[in-house]
Design an enzyme around this catalytic site. Structure first.
Site, PDB file in Angstrom:
ATOM      1  N   ASP A 193     -33.862 -53.862   2.991  1.00 51.60           N
ATOM      2  CA  ASP A 193     -33.499 -52.880   1.965  1.00 51.60           C
ATOM      3  C   ASP A 193     -33.357 -53.613   0.638  1.00 51.60           C
ATOM      4  O   ASP A 193     -32.356 -54.303   0.403  1.00 51.60           O
ATOM      5  CB  ASP A 193     -32.199 -52.180   2.359  1.00 51.60           C
ATOM      6  CG  ASP A 193     -31.736 -51.180   1.295  1.00 51.60           C
ATOM      7  OD1 ASP A 193     -32.446 -50.986   0.301  1.00 51.60           O
ATOM      8  OD2 ASP A 193     -30.640 -50.611   1.479  1.00 51.60           O
ATOM      9  N   HIS A 194     -34.356 -53.452  -0.233  1.00 55.24           N
ATOM     10  CA  HIS A 194     -34.362 -54.133  -1.528  1.00 55.24           C
ATOM     11  C   HIS A 194     -34.765 -53.169  -2.628  1.00 55.24           C
ATOM     12  O   HIS A 194     -35.545 -52.240  -2.403  1.00 55.24           O
ATOM     13  CB  HIS A 194     -35.368 -55.295  -1.516  1.00 55.24           C
ATOM     14  CG  HIS A 194     -34.787 -56.596  -1.096  1.00 55.24           C
ATOM     15  ND1 HIS A 194     -34.804 -57.716  -1.889  1.00 55.24           N
ATOM     16  CD2 HIS A 194     -34.153 -56.967   0.033  1.00 55.24           C
ATOM     17  CE1 HIS A 194     -34.216 -58.716  -1.269  1.00 55.24           C
ATOM     18  NE2 HIS A 194     -33.814 -58.280  -0.086  1.00 55.24           N
ATOM     19  N   GLY A 254     -24.603 -58.217  -0.403  1.00 54.35           N
ATOM     20  CA  GLY A 254     -25.661 -58.042  -1.383  1.00 54.35           C
ATOM     21  C   GLY A 254     -26.022 -59.262  -2.197  1.00 54.35           C
ATOM     22  O   GLY A 254     -25.436 -60.338  -2.074  1.00 54.35           O
ATOM     23  N   GLU A 255     -27.026 -59.061  -3.059  1.00 57.83           N
ATOM     24  CA  GLU A 255     -27.499 -60.093  -3.986  1.00 57.83           C
ATOM     25  C   GLU A 255     -27.596 -59.488  -5.377  1.00 57.83           C
ATOM     26  O   GLU A 255     -27.940 -58.316  -5.534  1.00 57.83           O
ATOM     27  CB  GLU A 255     -28.889 -60.608  -3.581  1.00 57.83           C
ATOM     28  CG  GLU A 255     -29.003 -61.120  -2.167  1.00 57.83           C
ATOM     29  CD  GLU A 255     -29.447 -60.041  -1.181  1.00 57.83           C
ATOM     30  OE1 GLU A 255     -29.945 -58.977  -1.629  1.00 57.83           O
ATOM     31  OE2 GLU A 255     -29.270 -60.249   0.019  1.00 57.83           O
ATOM     32  N   ALA A 259     -16.090 -66.946   6.087  1.00 58.71           N
ATOM     33  CA  ALA A 259     -15.315 -65.790   5.631  1.00 58.71           C
ATOM     34  C   ALA A 259     -16.008 -64.488   5.996  1.00 58.71           C
ATOM     35  O   ALA A 259     -15.374 -63.538   6.479  1.00 58.71           O
ATOM     36  CB  ALA A 259     -15.079 -65.875   4.124  1.00 58.71           C
ATOM     37  N   ALA A 260     -17.312 -64.431   5.769  1.00 58.98           N
ATOM     38  CA  ALA A 260     -18.052 -63.216   6.100  1.00 58.98           C
ATOM     39  C   ALA A 260     -18.125 -63.007   7.609  1.00 58.98           C
ATOM     40  O   ALA A 260     -18.076 -61.873   8.095  1.00 58.98           O
ATOM     41  CB  ALA A 260     -19.458 -63.282   5.502  1.00 58.98           C
ATOM     42  N   GLY A 268     -21.499 -67.225   6.336  1.00 63.57           N
ATOM     43  CA  GLY A 268     -20.466 -68.240   6.170  1.00 63.57           C
ATOM     44  C   GLY A 268     -19.231 -67.815   6.923  1.00 63.57           C
ATOM     45  O   GLY A 268     -19.128 -66.682   7.416  1.00 63.57           O
ATOM     46  N   ASN A 311     -30.703 -57.312  -6.527  1.00 62.63           N
ATOM     47  CA  ASN A 311     -30.820 -55.872  -6.309  1.00 62.63           C
ATOM     48  C   ASN A 311     -29.657 -55.077  -6.899  1.00 62.63           C
ATOM     49  O   ASN A 311     -29.831 -53.931  -7.300  1.00 62.63           O
ATOM     50  CB  ASN A 311     -30.874 -55.586  -4.807  1.00 62.63           C
ATOM     51  CG  ASN A 311     -32.046 -56.242  -4.141  1.00 62.63           C
ATOM     52  OD1 ASN A 311     -33.183 -56.045  -4.524  1.00 62.63           O
ATOM     53  ND2 ASN A 311     -31.770 -57.050  -3.116  1.00 62.63           N
TER      54      ASN A 311
END
Length: 318
Positions: free
Chosen positions: A37-38, A105-106, A175-176, A173, A109
């Protein structure tokens, strides 16, 4: 036993091509589908980025395979209320064979509406609240919510599947991963990292599914396949948080110039050695993954599916 699915890349292919790949994946013996999904592709060379929800609607009518987004960010570009409606409709179209993969997310996007790109801890906080909102909506009834990041007033989803949509959380990572263990119905991650799987299970994930993805580049000429992988997906080898913070495809193209062919060769299985392909996927099974989705880089889709149907999948499922 680990199951093997196919990963549809919205960054590389048109909507019609993705639907055809979904058909071929089912015919080849893959048992599920992931779809990215981008809003943007990572680089201009990849060349596509259709709206994933439209493609899922078409795929639902073309195959009988389960489908999952890998992954949707429900925090900025897509509000969690709208994401919940899209996911519920997808689940109805797929007769319940839909899972919603979500992540923080990034910038590539999510910054497109002009919002400030938050730091990672804030993005995880937003994701946790977004999942809470979506679960309320999947439960039916009218929902009002006044939280730190989201306000919902008198919202109700009238088109719902028989069961709430499962929400799997992406993690790269500690934490996620701990967040995924606490709030997710499963873990989505890309590397065959046994320690991450163990952390998820220890943190509350228990026996919930662990789902992975891997890119390969099949082709009869290994050097040509490697060139294709380097041209289209060198960005996947960028270190650290660059994938989360760079804002445009042009920035990714600049950063990808630093990724050598040798680095791609060390990370991506290229060519037509069936044992090498099977070994790349088997690494996920050994790390404790329940399902792995493999994506073919580049245009050789039909040859890839024939190769996996006859040479690779039989090694993995016996």
């Amino acid at each position: 036993m680990t199951e093997y699915g196919y990963f549809l890349s919205c960054e590389e292919h048109s909507p019609k091509a993705l639907v055809e790949q979904a058909r071929m994946a089912e015919q080849a013996g893959f048992t599920s589908l992931w779809i990215s999904d981008h809003f943007h592709p990572w680089t201009g060379e990849q060349g596509h980025s259709p709206l994933v929800w439209s493609v899922i609607g078409a795929v639902s009518q073309a195959t009988s395979l389960p489908v999952e987004t890998a992954v949707t960010c429900p925090t900025m570009r897509l509000n969690p209320v709208v994401t919940a409606q899209a996911a519920a409709t997808s689940a109805v179209l797929l007769s319940g064979r839909f899972r919603l993969g979500v992540g923080s997310g990034e910038a590539l996007n999510e910054h497109i509406l002009g919002d400030r790109w938050p730091q990672a801890p804030v993005r995880l906080e937003m994701l946790e609240e977004a999942v809470q909102v979506m679960r309320l909506l999947f439960g039916g009834g009218q929902v009002s919510h006044h939280g730190k990041h989201y306000t919902v007033e008198n919202a109700r989803l009238y088109t719902l599947p028989d069961e709430p949509v499962p929400i799997d959380v992406s993690a790269f990572g500690p934490a996620a991963t701990e967040l995924a263990a606490r709030i997710g119905d499963g873990l989505v991650t890309m590397a065959p990292d046994a320690e991450a799987v163990a952390r998820f299970r220890r943190g509350g994930g228990g026996q919930k599914p662990v789902l992975g993805g891997v890119k390969v580049c099949w082709g009869p000429d290994r050097e040509e396949a490697l060139e294709t992988a380097h041209r289209l997906w060198a960005v996947e080898q960028l270190p650290g948080e660059l994938n989360q913070v760079l804002p445009t495809p042009a920035h990714f193209e600049q950063a990808a110039e630093l990724v050598t062919r040798e680095r791609v060769a060390a990370s991506v299985t290229c060519g037509d050695d069936a044992d090498a392909h099977a070994g790349a996927l088997h690494a996920y099974a050994e790390a404790g993954f329940d399902r792995v989705h493999v994506n073919q880089i580049g245009p050789g889709q039909r040859g890839f599916f024939d190769f996996y149907r006859t040479k690779v999948l039989p090694q993995l499922v016996r």
